[in-house]
Design a protein around this motif. Structure first.
Motif, PDB file in Angstrom:
ATOM      1  N   ARG A 181     -25.040 -14.667  77.258  1.00 40.37           N
ATOM      2  CA  ARG A 181     -24.853 -16.068  77.687  1.00 40.37           C
ATOM      3  C   ARG A 181     -23.907 -16.138  78.887  1.00 40.37           C
ATOM      4  O   ARG A 181     -24.128 -16.885  79.833  1.00 40.37           O
ATOM      5  CB  ARG A 181     -24.297 -16.914  76.540  1.00 40.37           C
ATOM      6  CG  ARG A 181     -25.319 -17.183  75.462  1.00 40.37           C
ATOM      7  CD  ARG A 181     -24.765 -18.147  74.406  1.00 40.37           C
ATOM      8  NE  ARG A 181     -25.465 -17.981  73.144  1.00 40.37           N
ATOM      9  CZ  ARG A 181     -26.701 -18.391  72.906  1.00 40.37           C
ATOM     10  NH1 ARG A 181     -27.376 -19.000  73.841  1.00 40.37           N
ATOM     11  NH2 ARG A 181     -27.269 -18.180  71.729  1.00 40.37           N
ATOM     12  N   TYR A 182     -22.845 -15.361  78.811  1.00 43.23           N
ATOM     13  CA  TYR A 182     -21.872 -15.356  79.914  1.00 43.23           C
ATOM     14  C   TYR A 182     -22.525 -14.796  81.181  1.00 43.23           C
ATOM     15  O   TYR A 182     -22.367 -15.336  82.271  1.00 43.23           O
ATOM     16  CB  TYR A 182     -20.661 -14.510  79.510  1.00 43.23           C
ATOM     17  CG  TYR A 182     -19.457 -14.662  80.412  1.00 43.23           C
ATOM     18  CD1 TYR A 182     -18.601 -15.759  80.290  1.00 43.23           C
ATOM     19  CD2 TYR A 182     -19.166 -13.706  81.372  1.00 43.23           C
ATOM     20  CE1 TYR A 182     -17.494 -15.895  81.115  1.00 43.23           C
ATOM     21  CE2 TYR A 182     -18.062 -13.832  82.203  1.00 43.23           C
ATOM     22  CZ  TYR A 182     -17.229 -14.928  82.064  1.00 43.23           C
ATOM     23  OH  TYR A 182     -16.125 -15.059  82.876  1.00 43.23           O
ATOM     24  N   GLU A 198     -24.810 -11.404  72.139  1.00 48.12           N
ATOM     25  CA  GLU A 198     -25.234 -12.769  72.506  1.00 48.12           C
ATOM     26  C   GLU A 198     -24.227 -13.425  73.436  1.00 48.12           C
ATOM     27  O   GLU A 198     -24.590 -14.049  74.432  1.00 48.12           O
ATOM     28  CB  GLU A 198     -25.299 -13.615  71.233  1.00 48.12           C
ATOM     29  CG  GLU A 198     -26.689 -13.802  70.706  1.00 48.12           C
ATOM     30  CD  GLU A 198     -26.651 -14.656  69.452  1.00 48.12           C
ATOM     31  OE1 GLU A 198     -27.201 -14.159  68.469  1.00 48.12           O
ATOM     32  OE2 GLU A 198     -26.070 -15.771  69.453  1.00 48.12           O
ATOM     33  N   ILE A 199     -22.937 -13.264  73.089  1.00 44.05           N
ATOM     34  CA  ILE A 199     -21.872 -13.863  73.906  1.00 44.05           C
ATOM     35  C   ILE A 199     -21.915 -13.253  75.312  1.00 44.05           C
ATOM     36  O   ILE A 199     -21.806 -13.957  76.312  1.00 44.05           O
ATOM     37  CB  ILE A 199     -20.490 -13.652  73.220  1.00 44.05           C
ATOM     38  CG1 ILE A 199     -20.419 -14.462  71.916  1.00 44.05           C
ATOM     39  CG2 ILE A 199     -19.347 -14.032  74.158  1.00 44.05           C
ATOM     40  CD1 ILE A 199     -19.205 -14.162  71.045  1.00 44.05           C
ATOM     41  N   ARG A 229     -23.629 -10.452  67.645  1.00 42.44           N
ATOM     42  CA  ARG A 229     -22.960 -11.677  68.127  1.00 42.44           C
ATOM     43  C   ARG A 229     -22.265 -11.420  69.472  1.00 42.44           C
ATOM     44  O   ARG A 229     -22.333 -12.246  70.380  1.00 42.44           O
ATOM     45  CB  ARG A 229     -21.947 -12.180  67.099  1.00 42.44           C
ATOM     46  CG  ARG A 229     -21.372 -13.520  67.505  1.00 42.44           C
ATOM     47  CD  ARG A 229     -20.750 -14.244  66.358  1.00 42.44           C
ATOM     48  NE  ARG A 229     -20.166 -15.508  66.765  1.00 42.44           N
ATOM     49  CZ  ARG A 229     -19.126 -16.069  66.170  1.00 42.44           C
ATOM     50  NH1 ARG A 229     -18.578 -15.476  65.119  1.00 42.44           N
ATOM     51  NH2 ARG A 229     -18.646 -17.219  66.589  1.00 42.44           N
ATOM     52  N   ALA A 230     -21.592 -10.267  69.575  1.00 45.56           N
ATOM     53  CA  ALA A 230     -20.930  -9.933  70.842  1.00 45.56           C
ATOM     54  C   ALA A 230     -21.972  -9.826  71.963  1.00 45.56           C
ATOM     55  O   ALA A 230     -21.739 -10.271  73.091  1.00 45.56           O
ATOM     56  CB  ALA A 230     -20.161  -8.624  70.697  1.00 45.56           C
ATOM     57  N   ALA A 263     -19.162  -5.803  76.277  1.00 42.39           N
ATOM     58  CA  ALA A 263     -19.028  -7.268  76.213  1.00 42.39           C
ATOM     59  C   ALA A 263     -17.674  -7.687  76.791  1.00 42.39           C
ATOM     60  O   ALA A 263     -17.598  -8.651  77.572  1.00 42.39           O
ATOM     61  CB  ALA A 263     -19.180  -7.750  74.772  1.00 42.39           C
ATOM     62  N   LEU A 267     -17.120 -10.016  80.091  1.00 42.98           N
ATOM     63  CA  LEU A 267     -16.435 -11.309  79.999  1.00 42.98           C
ATOM     64  C   LEU A 267     -15.138 -11.333  80.812  1.00 42.98           C
ATOM     65  O   LEU A 267     -14.507 -12.390  80.928  1.00 42.98           O
ATOM     66  CB  LEU A 267     -16.126 -11.649  78.535  1.00 42.98           C
ATOM     67  CG  LEU A 267     -17.165 -12.479  77.783  1.00 42.98           C
ATOM     68  CD1 LEU A 267     -18.467 -11.720  77.613  1.00 42.98           C
ATOM     69  CD2 LEU A 267     -16.647 -12.889  76.416  1.00 42.98           C
ATOM     70  N   THR A 318     -12.593 -15.910  72.361  1.00 40.13           N
ATOM     71  CA  THR A 318     -13.901 -15.568  71.773  1.00 40.13           C
ATOM     72  C   THR A 318     -13.596 -14.584  70.622  1.00 40.13           C
ATOM     73  O   THR A 318     -12.505 -14.006  70.580  1.00 40.13           O
ATOM     74  CB  THR A 318     -14.860 -14.868  72.778  1.00 40.13           C
ATOM     75  OG1 THR A 318     -14.537 -13.476  72.835  1.00 40.13           O
ATOM     76  CG2 THR A 318     -14.809 -15.486  74.155  1.00 40.13           C
ATOM     77  N   VAL A 346     -14.675 -11.686  70.294  1.00 37.36           N
ATOM     78  CA  VAL A 346     -14.968 -10.305  70.686  1.00 37.36           C
ATOM     79  C   VAL A 346     -13.741  -9.385  70.572  1.00 37.36           C
ATOM     80  O   VAL A 346     -13.845  -8.259  70.072  1.00 37.36           O
ATOM     81  CB  VAL A 346     -15.569 -10.277  72.118  1.00 37.36           C
ATOM     82  CG1 VAL A 346     -15.796  -8.854  72.586  1.00 37.36           C
ATOM     83  CG2 VAL A 346     -16.886 -11.043  72.139  1.00 37.36           C
ATOM     84  N   TYR A 373     -19.189 -20.780  61.403  1.00 39.73           N
ATOM     85  CA  TYR A 373     -18.694 -20.649  62.790  1.00 39.73           C
ATOM     86  C   TYR A 373     -17.689 -21.765  63.128  1.00 39.73           C
ATOM     87  O   TYR A 373     -16.632 -21.472  63.694  1.00 39.73           O
ATOM     88  CB  TYR A 373     -19.839 -20.636  63.818  1.00 39.73           C
ATOM     89  CG  TYR A 373     -20.851 -19.521  63.618  1.00 39.73           C
ATOM     90  CD1 TYR A 373     -20.442 -18.214  63.361  1.00 39.73           C
ATOM     91  CD2 TYR A 373     -22.220 -19.764  63.695  1.00 39.73           C
ATOM     92  CE1 TYR A 373     -21.372 -17.189  63.170  1.00 39.73           C
ATOM     93  CE2 TYR A 373     -23.152 -18.742  63.509  1.00 39.73           C
ATOM     94  CZ  TYR A 373     -22.721 -17.466  63.247  1.00 39.73           C
ATOM     95  OH  TYR A 373     -23.638 -16.465  63.068  1.00 39.73           O
TER      96      TYR A 373
END
Ligand SMILES: Cc1cc2nc3c(=O)[nH]c(=O)nc-3n(C[C@H](O)[C@H](O)[C@H](O)COP(=O)(O)OP(=O)(O)OC[C@H]3O[C@@H](n4cnc5c(N)ncnc54)[C@H](O)[C@@H]3O)c2cc1C
Length: 398
Positions: A277-278, A273-274, A270-271, A350, A354, A363, A365, A25
């Motif tokens: 979190r946002y 998760e992003i 992963r998307a 996502a 965002l 990001t 994404v 990462y």
């Protein structure tokens, strides 16, 4: 089917997760900067070479290859969760020498290559010293129905002479050789007309025309247009049996498709998760957007879709391991439709969640969206997989 992973796989999972956090990462931004600084979109960044040296040293290398003679000897089911973790980063697969199209080429060479071909082409791929590409699709005829391929190879003494036009040969820039699908018997039945031939990319007549810009990007080894003009290679470069091109292509596609799906699940996760979190931290209209029901709907639906897609993929992997690729071909077609569509749904949510950040390249994404959209076409478009799924089902009830 047992959903518990073995201790061996758990250990590998932990090692790969740690490795991703520590090296992969953080390398995403560094690799981008290095490529920009080089002025060459196809430049392989030093940070990637460093990471590959480390994965190799740690034995986290060639995990995709079930053949224990050449690879890690993991089953498809064992490899699935590992491949998913690698798929979370655009650098993941290459970091572990598990990137397409080299993986597919290694698989068919391990299965169909002569001892000499294995020594000359397979071993350096396994060692990560060279890259390769697979050249089948042509601009003038349907790639969805490759029985119409036109590129010809004609035998002349001890050589094959190849003439034709290919495109979307992924990774051709920097590749040492291409495996080319060519017509060797135009009068035979559609699936007996073609063969596969190994063509070193420095052969005169291998003319790389361009890396095709794909949604504004020509990164990595490119998706390339190639003209084969009187391109001559020795007869011993024939891979597998003469006129066995379709049989080898089929052997290649099963694992290739499931690996794409496993990585796509990693991308979706992963998307997701992003997005979460946002949603937890971005405040609008008096509270975090995660408290709005619209956003909760995206999160709940995405969670359900990802898990459904993963379960079907694991089931497919299990079926491939137990009964073989041929018996699992219906499931392979099904995941090839389900997973890329799930990925696009999750990525779209996502991006929406965002806002402007979602369509920026700050990001991963947005880049995942570009990659994900291709997956609904590459390795057979959705419609063709649905057609064969339906035909098989109809046949059962005829
Ligand atoms: C990112 C990417 C990487 C690729 N990498 C490689 C590679 O490394 N090597 C390689 O050889 N090829 C590669 N390809 C090519 C890929 O395999 C082909 O694009 C694919 O097989 C579809 O062929 P086509 O593009 O010629 O579409 P066409 O055959 O022209 O089909 C166009 C559309 O027609 C529709 N269609 C076709 N058949 C049917 C049907 N029976 N029913 C309903 N609708 C139908 C589908 O919507 C399809 O998308 C890659 C493609 C992409 C996008």
């Amino acid at each position: 089917m047992d959903f518990e992973t073995s201790d061996k796989v758990k250990l590998l999972q932990e090692q790969i997760e740690r490795f991703m956090v520590k090296y992969v990462y953080p390398a995403e931004a560094v690799a981008k900067q290095e490529i920009e600084a080089s002025g060459d979109p196809h430049h392989e960044p030093k940070v990637m070479l460093d990471i590959r040296a480390k994965t190799r040293e740690l034995g986290l290398w060639n995990l995709f290859l079930p053949d224990p003679e050449h690879g890690a000897g993991l089953t498809n089911l064992e490899y699935s969760p590992l491949c998913e973790i690698m798929g979370r980063s655009p650098l993941g697969a290459r970091a572990f020498n598990c990137n397409a199209p080299d993986t597919g080429n290694m698989e068919i060479m391990a299965e169909f290559g002569t001892p000499e071909q294995k020594e000359k082409w397979l071993q350096p791929l396994l060692d990560g010293e060279i890259r390769s590409c697979f050249s089948m699709t042509e601009p003038e005829v349907s790639g969805a129905d490759p029985t119409g391929l036109q590129t010809r190879a004609v035998r002349d003494g001890d050589e094959w002479v190849i003439n034709g036009h290919k495109w979307f040969t992924s990774g051709a820039i920097g590749a040492r050789f291409a495996i080319v699908m060519v017509v060797t018997d135009p009068d035979a039945a559609p699936h007996q007309r073609a063969s596969q031939i190994i063509v070193p990319t420095d052969t005169p007549g291998f003319n790389l025309i361009r890396a095709i810009s794909v949604m504004g990007s020509t990164h990595g080894g490119g998706h390339c247009e190639i003209r084969y003009d009187d391109c001559r290679v020795p007869v011993e470069n024939l891979l597998g049996p003469e006129h066995g091109g379709f049989m080898i292509a089929q052997a290649r596609l099963g694992p290739g498709r499931i690996h794409h799906c496993m990585r796509a699940i990693g991308m979706a996760e992963r998307a997701f998760e992003i997005m979460c979190r946002y949603a937890n931290t971005r405040v609008a209209f008096g509270g975090p957007i995660g408290e709005k029901q619209f956003v909760q709907e995206w999160i709940a639906t995405s969670r359900m879709e990802i898990d459904q897609a993963r379960l079907l993929t694991l089931y497919t992997a299990w079926k491939m391991d137990i009964y073989g690729k041929q018996v699992a071909r219906q499931e392979i077609s099904m995941i090839k439709v389900v997973v890329p569509n799930m990925l696009m749904n999750v990525l779209d949510r996502a991006i929406q969640c965002l806002g402007s950040l979602g369509i920026s390249d700050d990001t991963p994404v947005a880049a995942m969206w570009r990659e994900g959209r291709s997956l609904r076409i590459a390795d057979g478009p959705d419609e063709v997989h649905k057609m064969v799924i339906a035909r098989r089902e109809l046949k059962r009830f005829a």
